[in-house]
Design a protein around this motif. Structure first.
Motif, short mmCIF file in Angstrom:
data_model
loop_
_atom_site.label_atom_id
_atom_site.label_comp_id
_atom_site.label_asym_id
_atom_site.label_seq_id
_atom_site.Cartn_x
_atom_site.Cartn_y
_atom_site.Cartn_z
N LYS A 173 0.88 -1.18 0.00
CA LYS A 173 0.00 0.00 0.00
C LYS A 173 0.92 1.23 0.00
O LYS A 173 2.10 1.14 0.33
N ASP A 174 0.38 2.38 -0.36
CA ASP A 174 1.13 3.66 -0.34
C ASP A 174 2.46 3.53 -1.09
O ASP A 174 3.52 3.85 -0.54
N ARG B 59 5.49 4.47 -3.15
CA ARG B 59 6.09 5.81 -3.29
C ARG B 59 7.29 5.73 -4.23
O ARG B 59 8.18 4.89 -4.01
N ILE C 203 4.82 12.14 -13.90
CA ILE C 203 4.25 12.38 -12.56
C ILE C 203 2.73 12.35 -12.66
O ILE C 203 2.04 11.74 -11.82
N ARG D 149 0.49 9.75 -10.59
CA ARG D 149 -0.55 10.27 -9.65
C ARG D 149 -1.89 9.65 -10.01
O ARG D 149 -2.66 9.26 -9.12
N ASN E 171 -2.63 6.64 -8.35
CA ASN E 171 -2.41 7.03 -6.94
C ASN E 171 -1.09 6.50 -6.36
O ASN E 171 -1.02 5.91 -5.29
N ILE E 172 -0.05 6.74 -7.16
CA ILE E 172 1.32 6.48 -6.67
C ILE E 172 1.92 7.82 -6.27
O ILE E 172 1.91 8.77 -7.05
N GLN E 173 2.40 7.90 -5.02
CA GLN E 173 3.01 9.16 -4.57
C GLN E 173 4.37 9.33 -5.23
O GLN E 173 5.09 8.34 -5.46
N THR E 174 4.75 10.57 -5.56
CA THR E 174 6.08 10.80 -6.19
C THR E 174 6.81 11.92 -5.44
O THR E 174 6.21 12.81 -4.86
N ASP E 175 8.16 11.80 -5.45
CA ASP E 175 9.03 12.86 -4.92
C ASP E 175 10.06 13.17 -6.00
O ASP E 175 10.70 12.26 -6.52
N LYS F 171 13.12 10.28 2.22
CA LYS F 171 11.67 10.42 2.03
C LYS F 171 10.99 9.05 1.95
O LYS F 171 9.80 8.95 1.69
N VAL G 191 11.17 6.57 -0.21
CA VAL G 191 10.65 6.08 -1.49
C VAL G 191 11.01 4.61 -1.62
O VAL G 191 12.07 4.16 -1.16
#
Lengths: 91, 384, 269
Positions: free
Chosen positions: C139-140, C142, C158, C162, C165-169, C186, C188
């Motif tokens: 889950k979550d 990144r 990006i 998104r 629903n994949i978080q990106t940095d 962070k 990832v």
């Protein structure tokens, strides 16, 4: 078995290789005197009388000066010695 | 010609190697893993790892002179440069040639084609160079062949009483015979710089010693940290140290009582024999790396607490300050000076044992750090 | 698209199941590497942990703690010398409070080099036995992106991630290694690296790194080191992200390439 370590022939202090008891007699390297107080291992013992402001000589070099008169056999440490260089300013 | 018992490897520029290494030197951090793989796969090459990715900043020149000096250390029969063939990497290779490196191979990742191929090609090159190095014999060498680095790390209350002054006896003996000996760790002589300055062969060298310490202090003070305030530390005072001069003398006595011929910048190669002071941090590995880059070919490293570290190019002889540690950490200590504190040996007796160990190791005896495969390396940055 | 991850308890869910042998000082890096090789764990060479002052003492300590707390890590064995500034034991005690699968070994208290390697190898194996791999759906997820500029493909990428629903940095460091350390902090799970034309493809010991080539002469000459060519598409990138997250090794992982760059601010004393 040596009890104290004299690092240089012109030194007026020596390092105690083991705890030296009050009154313990030290006879070594042509010197003979007795300790005036108990001194921990690694600490310094005066092997000559040292006058006020006279240099403390270790390794044949001046490591500071006496801030009171020190008699042979006394414990030499922060209570009766101060470094010459208090601040980095002096050159 | 004083008849020394030394036998060593003569290099084309007249310097002497006490080892005949094939060094695999990556000039970019990302190539460190390939260098390590070549070391593992080869028949005995040595490699190092570092974290410079070609950044151009205020530390660039310090890094260029360190890598160039390390590559051209006389203990290397040959150096294999592993590079991206960038301008600064080529500059490092040119500098190494000026410093005396004659046998080298330049492997560029782009020419070879991939990191995987780099390992195969590099291993083949290394094994060929190893075979050639085996054909070179040691020949009789003068005392001036020795360039000795004096180091202490993990010090304890006995460092200044046993191992360091005993090493000073050996260092004085070698300097008298015409060898080179280098004291370093500017933080360690803080408070005794005026005493060392008094032992300089000229007033100018004396002023250089004092200025090196003042320059170091100003590079630290911007952090609002007054190193003199915390010295000697509470632990030092409990151990018997009464003044800052006494503590610093305990470290400086590794250099005995000989006069100082000159002061060296970090990683600077001394031009003449004699006793020198090199401006290095007290950080054990940055100092070892600065020594290697300054073409030191043998180091004596005194320690109270014990450390296994060594160098890819230089044999590092570990001297324990106390018998308990020398006994409990036998496989990382070469020689015990704790017998002085036990009242069993005198300073000069241990000094002579250290001198004899230096000669034996110079002639090929393996140190514990070499047997353990310790090739620690560390670039030194000032971040200003 | 599902990702089969690993349950690492308080460290969270990861896409790799790495044991980390963490040297708390440069003096224990070689012994750490010998132990890591013996038990197939991950380690890294560095020059820190001693002779540091000012902001670096907390900085390096926190950096080591974030490595030990990364979600791709299953367990940590800290190897300490004993007299260094960043004390291995103190670091371990701070970490154990958060991640119970943490042990330490001190060289100066273990009877020397070989005894430390033997004890450390046994300790690492016992950690592996106590904390076997536990699969779980991730889950979550990144993803970190190391890219010099906010170019068109990065913006589209990006957007696509998104949408899933994949978080990106996004980080643009001085070098890939610099970016990777920041992205690690962070937490990832995976990194997409677009190295500039003068930098090679490289990896990061704890995190799978997908390298995408540029048009530079260097990158064309070493195309075999890149997972995707310069002319790749967002669809291809996203497809490979899921394959790698589900266990496929990146080329950097196969080459075991990439060093960990620790953040320093002040010179060594």
């Amino acid at each position: 078995m040596r009890k104290i370590l004299i690092l240089h022939s012109s030194d007026n202090v020596a390092v105690c290789l083991s705890e030296i008891g009050n009154g313990e007699v030290i006879e070594q390297d042509g010197k003979k005197f007795s300790a005036l107080e108990s001194i921990p291992r690694g600490h310094k013992i005066a092997i000559a009388n040292i006058e006020l402001n006279e240099g403390i000589i270790k390794y044949g070099e001046r490591m500071g000066h006496a801030i009171s008169r020190i008699t042979a056999g006394s414990h030499v440490h922060v209570h009766n010695v101060l470094g010459d260089r208090l601040s980095s300013g002096e050159v | 010609m004083n008849n020394s018992p030394l036998k060593a490897y003569l290099r084309p520029n007249g310097s002497w190697g006490l080892r005949n290494h094939i060094l695999v030197l990556p000039l970019h951090s990302a190539l460190s893993s390939s260098a390590r793989a070549i070391e593992e796969a080869s028949q005995g090459a040595v490699a190092i790892t570092h974290d410079w990715s070609g950044e151009i900043d205020a530390d660039l020149e310090r890094i260029v002179s360190t890598l160039a000096g390390f590559a051209s250390n006389p203990n290397n029969f040959a150096t294999i440069f592993v590079t991206l063939d960038s301008p600064n990497e080529r500059r490092i290779i040119e500098r190494a040639k000026l410093l005396g490196l004659s046998n080298f191979v330049h492997l560029s990742l782009a020419d070879v084609g991939s990191m995987h191929k780099l390992v195969d090609v590099g291993t083949r090159e290394a094994d060929q160079l190893i075979a050639r190095a085996l054909l070179q014999d040691r020949i009789p060498a003068p005392w001036s062949a020795i360039v000795l680095g004096l180091e202490c790390g993990g010090s304890d209350a006995l460092s200044g009483i046993t191992a360091n002054p005993a090493l000073g006896v050996a260092s004085d003996m070698l300097v008298d015979l015409g060898a080179t000996s280098i004291l370093a760790e500017t933080t360690e002589i803080l408070g005794a710089e005026h005493l060392l300055a008094a032992r300089a062969i000229t007033p100018e060298v004396g002023v250089e010693i004092v200025n090196t310490v003042l320059r170091y202090e100003s590079s630290i003070n911007y952090e609002g940290i007054d190193l003199r305030g915390a010295q000697p530390s509470r632990g030092n005072i409990e151990g018997g140290l009464s003044t800052l001069e006494e503590k610093s003398l305990g470290a400086a006595k590794k250099a005995g009582n000989a006069l100082f011929t000159g002061v060296l910048e970090y990683a600077e190669v001394p031009a003449v024999p004699g006793l020198f002071f090199m401006d290095t941090p007290g950080h054990d590995i940055e100092q070892l790396t600065g020594f290697a880059a300054g073409h030191v070919n043998i180091v004596v490293f005194t320690s109270g607490r014990g450390t296994p570290t060594g160098s890819a190019t230089m044999p590092v002889i570990k001297v324990a300050t106390n018998t308990p540690m020398a006994t409990s950490l036998k496989d990382l200590i070469d020689l015990n000076a704790g017998t002085i504190a036990d009242g069993v040996e005198s300073l000069s007796e241990v000094g002579n044992r250290i001198f004899n160990e230096i000669v034996a190791v110079a002639n090929g005896k393996e140190t514990k750090a070499e047997r353990g495969g310790h090739h620690e390396f560390s670039l030194s940055r000032l971040y200003n | 698209m599902k990702i089969e991850g690993f349950d690492h308890g308080s460290r969270g869910l990861g896409v790799r199941n790495y044991q980390l042998i963490l040297p708390s000082v440069v003096c224990s890096t070689h012994i750490s590497r010998r132990i890591a090789n013996a038990v197939n764990a991950v380690t890294f060479s560095h020059q820190h942990g001693c002779g540091i002052i000012g902001a670096d003492v907390a900085g390096i300590g926190d950096f080591f703690a974030s490595l030990a707390d990364h979600p791709n890590v299953s367990s940590v064995l800290i190897i300490s010398l004993g007299c260094e500034t960043i004390q291995g034991q103190e670091l371990a005690e701070k970490l154990v409070a958060k991640n119970v699968s943490t042990k330490y070994q001190i060289i100066q208290d273990s009877g020397g080099v070989e005894a430390t390697v033997t004890a450390g190898t046994a300790s690492a194996r016992s950690l592996q036995d106590s904390y076997p791999a536990k699969r779980i759906q991730l889950k979550d997820f990144r993803v970190g992106i190391d890219a010099p500029s906010n170019s068109a493909i990065i913006r589209d990428l990006i957007g696509a991630l998104r949408a899933l629903n994949i978080q990106t940095d996004l980080v643009s460091g001085k070098s890939p290694a610099d970016s990777f350390s920041h992205l690690m902090e962070k937490k990832v799970h995976l990194i997409l690296s677009f190295p500039t034309g003068d930098q090679p493809a490289s990896g990061f010991p704890l995190i799978p790194v997908i390298n995408i080539a540029s048009e530079s002469a260097l990158h064309q000459a070493i195309s075999a080191d890149f997972d995707l060519p310069a002319e790749t598409t967002v669809v291809n990138i996203v497809k490979l992200i899921f394959e790698v997250a589900n266990g496929q090794e990146t080329i950097a992982e196969t080459n075991k390439s990439g060093e960990i760059l620790a953040p320093r601010l002040v010179r060594s004393t």
